[in-house]
Design a protein around this motif. Structure first.
Motif, PDB file in Angstrom:
ATOM      1  N   CYS A 178      -3.229  -7.581  -4.138  1.00 55.25           N
ATOM      2  CA  CYS A 178      -3.461  -6.393  -4.941  1.00 55.25           C
ATOM      3  C   CYS A 178      -2.573  -5.261  -4.443  1.00 55.25           C
ATOM      4  O   CYS A 178      -2.413  -5.095  -3.232  1.00 55.25           O
ATOM      5  N   ARG A 204      -8.332  -6.658  -0.036  1.00 57.92           N
ATOM      6  CA  ARG A 204      -7.843  -6.720  -1.414  1.00 57.92           C
ATOM      7  C   ARG A 204      -6.331  -6.884  -1.433  1.00 57.92           C
ATOM      8  O   ARG A 204      -5.769  -7.630  -2.208  1.00 57.92           O
ATOM      9  N   ARG A 205      -5.705  -6.140  -0.573  1.00 61.71           N
ATOM     10  CA  ARG A 205      -4.247  -6.176  -0.524  1.00 61.71           C
ATOM     11  C   ARG A 205      -3.753  -7.554  -0.097  1.00 61.71           C
ATOM     12  O   ARG A 205      -2.782  -8.067  -0.629  1.00 61.71           O
ATOM     13  N   LEU A 222     -10.230  -2.523   1.512  1.00 57.81           N
ATOM     14  CA  LEU A 222      -8.990  -2.337   0.759  1.00 57.81           C
ATOM     15  C   LEU A 222      -7.898  -3.273   1.283  1.00 57.81           C
ATOM     16  O   LEU A 222      -7.127  -3.839   0.515  1.00 57.81           O
ATOM     17  N   ILE A 231       0.860  -1.181   0.000  1.00 54.07           N
ATOM     18  CA  ILE A 231       0.000   0.000   0.000  1.00 54.07           C
ATOM     19  C   ILE A 231       0.893   1.227   0.000  1.00 54.07           C
ATOM     20  O   ILE A 231       1.761   1.377   0.871  1.00 54.07           O
ATOM     21  N   ILE A 244      -1.988  -1.328  -3.835  1.00 53.56           N
ATOM     22  CA  ILE A 244      -2.903  -0.201  -3.664  1.00 53.56           C
ATOM     23  C   ILE A 244      -2.104   1.086  -3.573  1.00 53.56           C
ATOM     24  O   ILE A 244      -1.141   1.184  -2.801  1.00 53.56           O
ATOM     25  N   PHE A 262      -2.833   5.123  -2.930  1.00 50.12           N
ATOM     26  CA  PHE A 262      -3.913   6.059  -2.633  1.00 50.12           C
ATOM     27  C   PHE A 262      -3.363   7.427  -2.271  1.00 50.12           C
ATOM     28  O   PHE A 262      -2.310   7.559  -1.663  1.00 50.12           O
ATOM     29  N   ILE A 284      -4.973  -1.147  -7.482  1.00 52.01           N
ATOM     30  CA  ILE A 284      -6.029  -0.150  -7.333  1.00 52.01           C
ATOM     31  C   ILE A 284      -5.378   1.198  -7.064  1.00 52.01           C
ATOM     32  O   ILE A 284      -4.513   1.303  -6.184  1.00 52.01           O
ATOM     33  N   CYS A 340      -6.455   4.818  -5.850  1.00 48.39           N
ATOM     34  CA  CYS A 340      -7.609   5.561  -5.349  1.00 48.39           C
ATOM     35  C   CYS A 340      -7.204   6.980  -5.001  1.00 48.39           C
ATOM     36  O   CYS A 340      -6.125   7.239  -4.477  1.00 48.39           O
TER      37      CYS A 340
END
Lengths: 526, 420, 357, 328
Positions: free
Chosen positions: A473, A468-469, A465, A315, A475, A477, A444, A446
């Motif tokens: 995934c 998802r991670r 989120l 993230i 991320i 943001f 993703i 965002c």
């Protein structure tokens, strides 16, 4: 001219942008107005400049109450505002901009205007050619022209909103010199900024707004940077947003050592059970995004030579004030913008020439901040959105409705499958947006994922989120909320005027460090 | 036309309402002008409530243009009014402006159906364009009689038995018009404002040219090749904005190019009106309108005269016959009553002299008409060649009716398109 | 210039919470009342009894089988155009070029008629309709191409292409395709009778035309409401940015919507040639495309209302033909009523927006 | 030579109504509003101008009535689009059709009735100048007015403060708002004035050039005017040039009939629309980086003329044309 506001109130819907402000700006000085995003600086300035009308309270110029029904009235009263993106006419020449809708009697003739323009430019040390088409000028020159125009129209109070964004260092120096000169001549300058160094360099006094209220009034400069940061980002008021983040911030700010490199060690915020060990993750994933020497430009902001790699399961938070360039990166990452130079690889495949559909096909999802205008189609229901995502030629109404029901249950969306998206609340819209992200998504991006949401909704969004991670995934943001950035990021990139800091790993994160970087401290001179 | 108080009130209301709603304004008040007769606003059409009585014989008319066009359509309309006057118990109903510009979704057949639905037992259609539609309607309504004016379905043997054709020998009228133009012209440049190109219009242009050439040579004593005669076709019987050429502009352009007489072949009076305007602006120009006896009224000062149709007498006979059960399907092409071409009770074709024709030229013109009347002059005598040099009438011969009726090209000496 | 406010689609989200009859009927009643008031004033100004005029306007088309069949033959191409416009309005485009697409369809329909007049009629007709659809679609795609790659607003492009199409028809009628021995704007030679679309008895009603139109309407209705393609189309029309984010190929859908509309308008052109005029005339569209635009503006791309509104508009026009005969007034009052209905509908929408939002 | 002067004079006269209409529309669009109702406005104004002049026997009242009609239609358009925020395109389009039909209905009693027309009025002295005299000074008042209107509008738009303000409304109304201009009321005013000019165009048709009234007397003129405004790039001189070109084309169409017997010359009349589309496409091409690059890669001898040509032909529309105004 002295400007004062008394009990000024302005609300937009439920948000109190200016909440009972009482404040005085003395004549002949440069006043800094500070505050983080959404603190109410711009609203206050627009109220004084007549762009907005107050809900309550009064505005007084030299003690006389003014009723401003528009910016024209404000200018007649002697108040002019220079917007961050100057509100001028690119299709006109500089001289025409000066003459356009100038108050009766301010400028006698075209020739007088030309003379006034060169004279004011010379006096202020600006370089503006009267006959140059505005479109050929830089933002800095356009700003100079706006200042000249306002002065020519009789302004004695100048409001500058983030004037140094997008202009060169030399132009900044010229601007500051001019502003000092104007103040010395008895004019009042209101300087809205979040660049602390500039405020420190330029302003005589500073006031700080937070959440629509005044938290620091007319502090005579110099004020210690730390104190300003504390006022801006609210050291005194701890908000229980995520876990122990509040504590971190306070400890960070209280420690005297300037930049506590060890701040992360004692204060790593965590969502128990969701946050795996950072060290293992750092190694685990393959790169989802790889950027090499990417440059891009949008409006006055340019990103230059960005290289980074974002691995699956990571993230990355993007910090920075509005207009510092985070949206550009998000758009690059999702194919909404093509890099001018450099390469972007997604899952190891070069995609820099592709459009948003190619990125989407590669498993990249974009969650825009403007959910209703860019994210979803307000008139359509959740069922219809799921139908849009189907692959068959015919809509499988039942499957779509099933998916909508499942999403409503999974994401706790308060809606029926046929409610139009526009009828949902912000939090529910954001959850719906997230629910629409396909399960096999790889990355993703965002923008402000929890903007405008209450604490519970924000936490719910983050739970999703993080799930998802965990599913692998990546991320990215962007957020204006430092607590959020610290709480959830594995690493943070700070943007300042189009420049990107080196990644700050979660160990190095602290509100103080972020606040400094966001304010431009530590990005080096110029 | 007098206005009832209610109407005036309504007008005021309209003005007020439109002020608020759609941008009309008070100036619309005088919609009914106190001046010239306006047949449209005082319709002679049937009262919608009164069903045809037993002794009443309703006849209908489908017109291609408006009934007050000062030309072809007004001539037909006046003819029909003449029938109403002369044949007791007849009543006229009509639909005008049946063309794709004015009534885009209405076809001739449809208009005829409406008339029959209103009780018409006899229907007149007045344009060459209506040939197909009239035939279709005639086949669909064998109980109704049809008269297609200017058509030739009977001549070509394709007409149903309840359809008859009638046309006037306007060739004579056009010869007289051409002669008057040639007599008066100072520059020797005559212009013909043509409608669309078909055999009828070609033979009329040719006739005007023949009349002009004869008088130019005979009375003016000039060589034939010093006479310029040009046709510009607008593309339809009257102006359809955006589709045809604008006759106003064509006429203006004629004048600008130095043509000093405009002979009109179209249904409307733009040629005369423009010539009148140019004359007021100091130019020396004249015009010869067409079709309707009263046409000169729109430009007395420049009007040399008008060749006109007088449909009334023959219409009255045919309708009276049809009513009596003596309808015959035939192709009629009727010339003037040479005893007095302007006799409104007997002559199908006439020429009303206009105020602009000098007395001297008028006398010459009378002499010319006299020659036509006694048969001593037949302008359709050879040798006459078409534009492309092919023979129209060989030397020593005279053209028969069919040759003239189906004229294939303009004649040598005329500038303009023939569209063979 | 491109970011016109496209307020074209029905907005389900704006339904008022108060479900009283007044709330639902307010807009239509306001539009109807305003339009009738204006038209009545206009009628009164020419000294005509409005009641009689309305009786003829509204019921005239249903008084005899002949008039009824005329109405159907007008409603059929009108329905095709309005149906096609449903597609483009769904995609958020003002296809002002529908008139030209119809004209080009008519021109294209003439091609097989002139090239292969010997073919069996059924085959020839199919060929005509296919050519017409292709011609209309091509003309529409030209506008779409101008919009998508050269950024020319489809409103101006459509307008210009309308005139170019009518110029082409004019050229053909007066030039290469003119009747032998004449040159008239009245049209090309009439088609031989056996090539006219077969009619019901002596009526001018060719059942194929309304059938085709209804079929097209059903198909478009189904496509817009039931298929993912239609859903994507609406998504593009409602919010192109968001649709793009959700993976809809927006440009393609726009081009497809234009082509679809063009094809339907082209088929309307074929009906005008084969079933109504039986020839090519310069004004082959007879304003049907413009009338279709009015219908589409009034129903806001809602296929449920296209049929009734198209029929009502067609019956106004056909009914008005009797006005000159019966009341001695001009038949253009039908157009006044049609235009006023749409104008007041816009007014009502604007007012309600102002009240509610 | 004589024929040339006569031709030029005819062109000047023939373009007069288009000049009024296009200048009105140029004003309106420069302020950011598209008045798409031109065709209907011209027709209705032409009809009412003729009716009023016929009944009052006053040409002045006729022209005044036409201006009023145009202004009122523009007012309706402004109210629906600026105040009620309906699409300018939709409103303008509907008004165009509605007013066309209204003109047909209300004008029925006036079809082909002879009526007054603007009298010929050569200017003494000037009219007898060689060359210039017959071209410029042998017309009537309406045509002189059209000749004066172009420099007047140009002067208004580009030489006065009012013009700057007006153009600011079309380029960036937010900037005008920031300068204290009441955006919506001013747009109303300009649209109404522009509409009045368009209305006068109708009167010039029915009381001067195409004397009298008949069904759809000027059908198409409004759409042509809209096309010419685009062709002219919203610049008065170029727009006027467009009008004169169109008038010349029309006259050529009449004369070419005998020169080009196979080609129906009516077809010339669609030329402006093809030109309009090309110009619109070019406007966007210059903004397209791909095209800029393509031009840049041309050999230097070719590059500059091409660049000059493209930038000369393309003129960007007012940036805020047709957009509703949102406060900054």
């Amino acid at each position: 001219m002295e400007v004062a506001v008394h009990n000024l109130c302005k609300a937009f819907g439920a948000v109190r942008a200016n909440d009972d402000l009482t404040l005085r700006f003395a004549a002949g000085q440069i006043h800094g107005v500070l505050g983080e995003n959404g603190a109410g600086k711009s609203t206050l300035m627009k109220l004084i400049a007549g762009f907005l009308r107050p809900d309550g309270g009064s505005i007084r110029f030299d003690g006389r109450e003014a009723s401003l029904h528009g910016p024209g009235a404000a200018l007649r009263a002697g108040v002019g505002m220079v917007h961050q993106d100057p509100l001028d006419l690119p299709a006109f020449t500089a001289l025409e901009n000066l003459l356009c809708a100038a108050p009766r009697g301010a400028i006698g003739s075209r020739a007088a205007g030309r003379q006034l323009l060169s004279e004011l430019a010379r006096r202020l040390g600006f370089t503006v050619e009267p006959d140059a088409p505005l479109a050929s000028l830089t933002v800095g020159q356009r700003q100079q022209l706006e200042i000249i125009r306002l002065l020519a129209c009789g302004a004695r109070v100048l409001i500058l909103d983030e004037p140094t964004t997008g202009i060169t260092a030399a132009q900044t120096r010229a601007l500051f010199a001019a502003l000092r000169r104007l103040a010395a001549e008895g004019n009042t300058v209101l300087f809205v900024s979040h660049k602390l160094e500039e405020v420190a360099e330029l302003c005589d006094t500073v006031c700080v707004l937070r959440a629509g209220r005044l938290v620091g009034e007319q502090l005579p400069m110099p004020v210690p940077q730390r104190r300003l940061l504390e006022l801006m980002f609210g050291a005194a008021v701890a908000q229980p947003t995520a876990g122990g983040a509040g504590e971190v911030r306070i400890t960070a700010l209280r420690s005297e050592g300037g930049l506590p490199a060890n701040a992360g060690e004692d204060g790593t915020p965590a969502l128990p059970g969701l946050h795996g060990s950072p060290t293992t993750e750092r190694i685990a994933g393959e790169a989802v995004w790889q950027l090499a020497g990417v440059s891009a430009r949008a409006g006055s902001v340019a990103l230059r030579d960005v290289s980074l790699s974002i691995a699956a399961g990571r993230i990355v938070g993007l910090a920075g004030l509005d207009g510092s360039g985070q949206p550009i990166l998000l758009r690059l990452l999702t194919g909404r913008m093509r890099p001018e130079t450099g390469h972007i690889l997604v899952n190891g495949r070069a995609l820099s020439g592709g459009g948003s559909r190619a990125y989407r096909a590669a498993g990249i999802e974009y969650l825009p901040a403007d959910r209703l205008n860019e994210g979803m189609i307000g008139a359509l229901s959740l069922t219809e959105h799921f139908a849009l995502l189907q692959n068959a030629a015919l809509v499988d109404q039942r499957a779509a409705e099933r998916a909508a029901r499942a999403a409503i249950a999974d994401y706790a969306i308060k809606a029926t499958p046929v409610t139009p998206i526009r009828a949902l609340s912000g939090g529910n819209q954001q959850r719906a947006l997230l629910a629409l992200v396909p399960p096999d998504c790889r990355g993703i991006a965002c923008e402000q994922p929890t903007r405008g949401l209450d604490v519970a909704s924000a936490q719910a969004i983050w739970r999703r989120l993080l799930e998802r991670r965990l599913a692998g995934c990546a991320i990215v943001f962007a957020s204006a909320d430092l607590d959020e950035l610290i709480a959830y990021s594995d690493e943070v990139l700070v943007f300042f005027a189009g420049r990107v800091s080196a990644p700050l790993h979660r160990a190095e994160l602290s509100v103080a460090r972020l606040a400094e970087l966001i304010g431009g401290v530590g990005f080096g001179g110029g | 036309m007098r206005q009832t108080p209610l109407q005036i009130l309504a007008l005021l209301l309209l003005a007020a309402g439109l002020l608020a709603a759609c941008g009309q304004q008070q100036a619309t008040q005088p919609t009914s002008a106190p001046t010239a007769a306006q047949p449209t606003s005082a319709p002679t059409a049937a009262q919608p409530t009164s069903a045809p009585t037993a002794e009443e014989y309703v006849f209908g008319m489908v017109l291609v243009g408006p009934i007050n066009d000062g030309g072809w359509n007004q001539a037909h309309f006046e003819g029909a009014k003449y029938v109403e006057e002369q044949v007791p118990g007849t009543r006229l109903i009509y639909i005008d402006k049946v063309n794709p510009a004015d009534r885009p979704n209405v076809q001739v057949e449809q208009a005829i159906e409406e008339l029959i639905d209103q009780g018409a037992k006899f229907v007149i259609t007045n344009s060459a364009e209506f040939a197909d539609g009239t035939a279709i309607a005639a086949e669909a309504h064998p109980e109704v009689y049809f008269l297609h004016a200017s058509g030739d379905a009977v001549l070509r043997g394709v007409a149903p038995s309840n359809l008859t054709n009638l046309m006037g020998r306007m060739e004579y009228g056009k010869m007289i018009a051409g002669c008057a133009a040639a007599l008066q012209s100072e520059t020797g440049k005559l212009a013909y404002l043509g409608p669309l190109i078909d055999p009828e219009t070609r033979r009329l242009v040719n006739s005007a040219y023949l009349g002009a050439r004869y008088c130019w040579e005979t009375y003016r004593g000039q060589p034939a090749d010093s006479l310029a005669f040009k046709v510009t076709w607008i593309g339809f019987w009257f102006n359809i904005p955006g589709v045809t050429l604008d006759p106003t502009k064509v006429a203006t352009d004629f004048i600008n190019e130095g043509y000093d007489v405009i002979i009109s072949g179209i249904d409307t009076t733009e040629g005369l009106v423009e010539a009148n305007k140019a004359s007021q602006a100091g130019k020396t120009v004249w015009a010869v309108p067409y079709d309707f006896r009263g046409a000169c009224a729109q430009g007395e000062a420049v009007c040399l005269g008008v060749p006109f149709f007088n449909w009334g007498p023959r219409y009255a006979e045919i309708i009276a016959d049809a009513r009596a059960g003596n309808f015959t399907s035939q192709w009629e092409w009727i010339g003037p009553d040479w005893n007095d071409i302007n006799n409104s009770a007997t002559s199908m074709i006439g020429f009303e002299r206009g105020p602009a024709l000098t007395a001297e030229h008028a006398a010459t013109l009378d002499e010319f008409i006299g020659k036509l009347a006694d048969g001593s002059l037949n302008l359709f005598s050879g040798p006459l060649n078409y534009q492309d040099g092919s023979v129209f009438v060989a030397a020593g011969e005279t053209a028969d009716d069919e040759t003239i009726w189906f004229t294939e090209q303009l004649l040598e000496g005329i500038e303009g398109q023939s569209a063979p | 210039m491109q970011s016109q406010e496209l307020n074209l689609q029905p907005e389900p989200g704006r339904k008022q919470a108060s479900g009283t009859w007044w709330a639902t009927l307010r807009l239509p009643l306001l539009a109807l009342g305003g339009a009738l008031a204006l038209t009545t004033l206009v009628l009164l100004s020419s000294g005509v009894s409005p009641l009689q005029a309305y009786r003829i306007l509204i019921f005239g088309a249903f008084s005899t089988p002949v008039r009824f069949s005329d109405m159907i033959m007008l409603a059929a191409p009108l329905l095709l155009c309005a149906t096609g416009l449903t597609l483009t309005f769904s995609a958020g485009l003002y296809n002002l070029g529908v008139e030209g697409q119809l004209a080009l369809g008519a021109v294209a329909a003439m091609l097989p008629l002139r090239l292969f007049p010997e073919l069996p009629p059924a085959l020839l007709w199919s060929l005509c309709f296919a050519c017409a659809a292709a011609g209309g679609a091509l003309w529409a795609l030209l506008a779409a191409w101008l919009r998508l790659s050269a950024g020319v607003s489809e409103i101006f492009a459509g307008l210009g292409l309308n005139f170019l199409a009518s110029g082409l028809a004019l050229y053909l009628v007066l030039g290469p395709w003119r009747r032998s021995g004449s040159a008239s704007m009245s049209g090309t030679e009439l088609l031989p009778r056996e090539l006219w679309l077969p009619t019901l008895g002596a009526l001018r009603l060719a059942p194929l035309a309304p059938l085709l139109a209804l079929l097209a309407l059903a198909l478009v209705w189904w496509a817009v409401r039931q298929t993912r393609w239609g859903l994507q189309l609406r998504a593009v029309g409602l919010n192109r940015v968001a649709a793009d984010r959700l993976g809809v190929p927006a440009q393609r859908r726009i081009a497809e919507a234009m082509a679809g509309c063009g094809a339907l308008a082209g088929m309307a052109g074929a009906i005008q040639v084969l079933g109504v005029f039986h020839q090519l005339i310069p004004n082959i569209s007879s304003g049907v495309g413009l009338l279709g635009l009015l219908v589409a503006l009034l129903v806001r791309a809602d296929p449920r209302w296209v049929l009734p509104v198209a029929v009502v508009f067609a019956s106004f026009t056909v009914g008005s033909v009797q006005l000159p005969l019966a009341l001695g007034v001009d038949s253009s009052i039908a157009g006044v009523l049609q235009g006023a209905l749409v104008l007041f509908a816009l007014l009502a929408r604007g007012l309600s927006r102002r009240v509610t939002g | 030579m004589d024929q040339v002067t006569i031709f030029l004079a005819a062109v000047l006269a023939g373009a007069a109504p288009l000049i009024f209409a296009t200048m009105g529309e140029t004003l309106t669009e420069r302020a950011g509003v598209i008045n798409l109702s031109l065709d209907g406005t011209i027709l209705l104004a032409a009809m009412i101008a003729f009716a009023v002049a016929l009944n009052t026997n006053s040409l002045l009242l006729g022209f005044g009535a036409a201006a009023l009609v145009g202004a009122l239609i523009a007012l309706v358009l402004s109210f629906l689009s600026l105040s009620l925020r309906q699409s300018q395109t939709a409103v303008g389009f509907v008004l165009a059709l509605l007013c066309t039909e209204l003109s047909s209905f209300l004008g029925a009693p006036f079809v082909r009735v002879p009526g007054p027309s603007v009298p010929f009025m050569p200017i003494p002295g000037l009219a007898s100048l060689p060359l210039i005299g017959p071209i410029l000074f042998r017309h009537d008042l309406a045509i002189y007015a059209s000749l004066l209107l172009v420099p007047l509008i140009w002067w208004l738009l580009f030489q006065t403060r009012t013009g700057l303000t007006l153009r600011a409304l079309g380029e960036r109304p937010q900037a005008a708002f920031a300068r204290g201009v009441p955006v919506v009321p001013t747009r109303y005013l300009v649209t109404i004035v522009g509409g009045a000019l368009v209305g006068i165009a109708g009167a010039v048709y029915s009381l001067d050039l195409k004397q009298g009234w008949s069904y759809r007397h000027t059908f198409g003129a409004g759409w042509i005017a809209l096309a010419i405004v685009i062709f002219g790039g919203w610049r008065p001189w170029r727009v006027a040039l467009g009008c004169y070109l169109f008038a010349a084309l029309e006259i050529l169409a009449l004369r070419m009939q005998s020169v080009l017997p196979g080609v129906p010359t009516q077809v010339f009349q669609v030329a402006p629309f093809a030109l309009m589309i090309v110009v619109l496409a070019l406007v966007n091409l210059t903004g397209n980086p791909r095209v800029t690059r393509r031009i840049g890669s041309l050999p230097p001898g070719l590059r500059q003329p091409v660049q000059a040509l493209v930038s000369r032909i393309s003129a960007p529309p007012p940036a805020a044309l047709g957009q509703p105004f949102e406060r900054p």
